[in-house]
Design a protein around this motif. Structure first.
Motif, short mmCIF file in Angstrom:
data_model
loop_
_atom_site.label_atom_id
_atom_site.label_comp_id
_atom_site.label_asym_id
_atom_site.label_seq_id
_atom_site.Cartn_x
_atom_site.Cartn_y
_atom_site.Cartn_z
N SER A 1 0.67 -1.31 0.02
CA SER A 1 -0.13 -0.01 0.14
C SER A 1 0.89 1.49 0.06
N LEU A 2 2.03 1.15 -0.25
CA LEU A 2 3.01 2.36 -0.22
C LEU A 2 2.70 3.16 -1.35
N PRO A 3 2.84 4.60 -1.22
CA PRO A 3 2.49 5.53 -2.52
C PRO A 3 3.52 5.40 -3.47
N ALA A 4 3.15 5.78 -4.65
CA ALA A 4 4.06 5.82 -5.69
C ALA A 4 5.31 6.87 -5.41
N GLN A 5 6.58 6.52 -5.70
CA GLN A 5 7.73 7.24 -5.43
C GLN A 5 8.20 7.95 -6.32
N ALA A 6 8.72 9.31 -6.13
CA ALA A 6 9.41 10.22 -7.51
C ALA A 6 10.62 9.10 -7.61
N LEU A 7 11.21 9.47 -8.74
CA LEU A 7 12.28 8.81 -9.31
C LEU A 7 13.57 9.03 -8.29
N GLU A 8 14.37 8.07 -7.98
CA GLU A 8 15.31 8.52 -7.00
C GLU A 8 16.46 7.57 -7.29
N PRO A 9 18.08 7.97 -7.15
CA PRO A 9 18.95 6.90 -7.55
C PRO A 9 18.88 5.56 -6.54
N PHE A 10 19.34 4.59 -7.46
CA PHE A 10 19.36 3.28 -6.85
C PHE A 10 20.42 2.40 -7.43
N ILE A 11 20.56 1.14 -6.80
CA ILE A 11 21.54 0.21 -7.33
C ILE A 11 20.83 -1.03 -6.90
N ALA A 12 20.73 -1.98 -7.89
CA ALA A 12 19.91 -3.32 -7.46
C ALA A 12 20.71 -4.31 -8.30
N HIS A 13 21.02 -5.65 -7.45
CA HIS A 13 21.68 -6.77 -8.05
C HIS A 13 20.79 -7.74 -7.98
N TYR A 14 21.21 -8.49 -9.00
CA TYR A 14 20.22 -9.69 -9.53
C TYR A 14 21.20 -11.04 -9.88
N GLN A 15 20.37 -12.05 -9.51
CA GLN A 15 20.89 -13.44 -10.06
C GLN A 15 20.39 -13.75 -11.21
N VAL A 16 20.94 -14.36 -12.35
CA VAL A 16 20.49 -14.51 -13.58
C VAL A 16 20.29 -16.01 -13.57
N PHE A 17 19.11 -16.69 -14.04
CA PHE A 17 18.84 -17.99 -14.09
C PHE A 17 18.46 -18.25 -15.49
N ASN A 18 18.67 -19.67 -15.84
CA ASN A 18 18.09 -20.09 -17.09
C ASN A 18 17.53 -21.57 -16.88
#
Length: 239
Positions: free
Chosen positions: A20-37
């Motif tokens: 239920s969090l409100p939409a956020q203005a664009l902010e800097p971030f960095i995200a890390h993912y694992q890649v699967f196949n």
């Protein structure tokens, strides 16, 4: 492959507990993912948004596979879009892509000229894709569409965008599922919105979105019914 234990910020944990969090203005971030196949972990990826200056931003996505992933098209790739905001619009200014495979490297650079209302690409790209493309208000690169989906997704909503990227132009339509579904990232369970790209042809894209999280918690790309890549969020933080 040894896996690092997922790390989560306080914002990420809160987002997992509530949608239920409100939409956020664009902010800097960095995200890390694992890649699967095919259910197997095959590499890692990083997505980030950085502020270049008072007017301009940049979004980057880098996908890096192990040797077993080298044969999959587009997996070892880096892409960036420099953009600004005009009202609610993310407006691309430049776009670059580098794709690497064994003994090969392909690079393209695109310029979105909003004064002349044209976009054009050069580099390692087919001749027919080097022709100028007429721009329309709201046109975005693929990376910017990902950010727009995060911003715009609401249960049951249909999202319409115009993709202009790497010498190609096509409409993109996404449909947000009416009900949220559980998505687990590490030890945290999210209540996520599933967003499917609606299209003809042999490609399928699914994005899972959580309110309050500025990056997709999962991105699944399929071609001909087979997974091309499956990005699953490990951690993110404000940059």
């Amino acid at each position: 492959m040894t896996r690092a234990r997922p790390r989560f910020t306080a914002v990420m944990v809160a987002a997992a507990m509530s949608c239920s969090l409100p939409a956020q203005a664009l902010e800097p971030f960095i995200a890390h993912y694992q890649v699967f196949n095919g259910g197997k972990e095959m590499g890692n990826a990083t997505m980030q948004v950085v502020r270049n200056d008072a007017r301009r931003w940049r979004v980057d996505l880098g996908i890096h596979g192990t040797s077993g992933l080298m044969g999959l098209a587009g997996v070892n790739a880096e892409q960036s879009t420099v953009f600004d905001q005009v009202g609610d619009l993310y407006r691309p200014l430049t776009q670059g892509t580098v794709k690497k495979a064994l003994f090969t490297r392909r690079q393209t650079i695109g310029i979105y000229d909003w004064r002349s209302q044209t976009a054009r690409w050069q580099g390692d790209i087919k001749e027919e894709r080097q022709k100028p493309i007429g721009l329309q208000s709201g046109d975005m690169s693929g990376l910017l569409i990902n950010l727009a989906v995060i911003r715009d997704a609401q249960p049951g909503k249909t999202l319409q965008y115009r993709f202009v990227d790497n010498g190609r132009v096509r409409p993109h339509q996404y449909v947000v599922a009416p009900d949220s579904e559980g998505v687990k990232v590490g030890d945290i369970s999210f209540s996520a919105m599933r967003v499917n790209r609606v299209q003809s042809g042999n490609e399928e894209t699914v994005i899972w979105v959580v309110d309050g999280v500025p990056t997709p918690v999962r991105i699944l790309q399929r071609e001909n019914g087979q997974d091309t890549y499956d990005l699953r969020l490990v951690e993110y933080k404000g940059a």
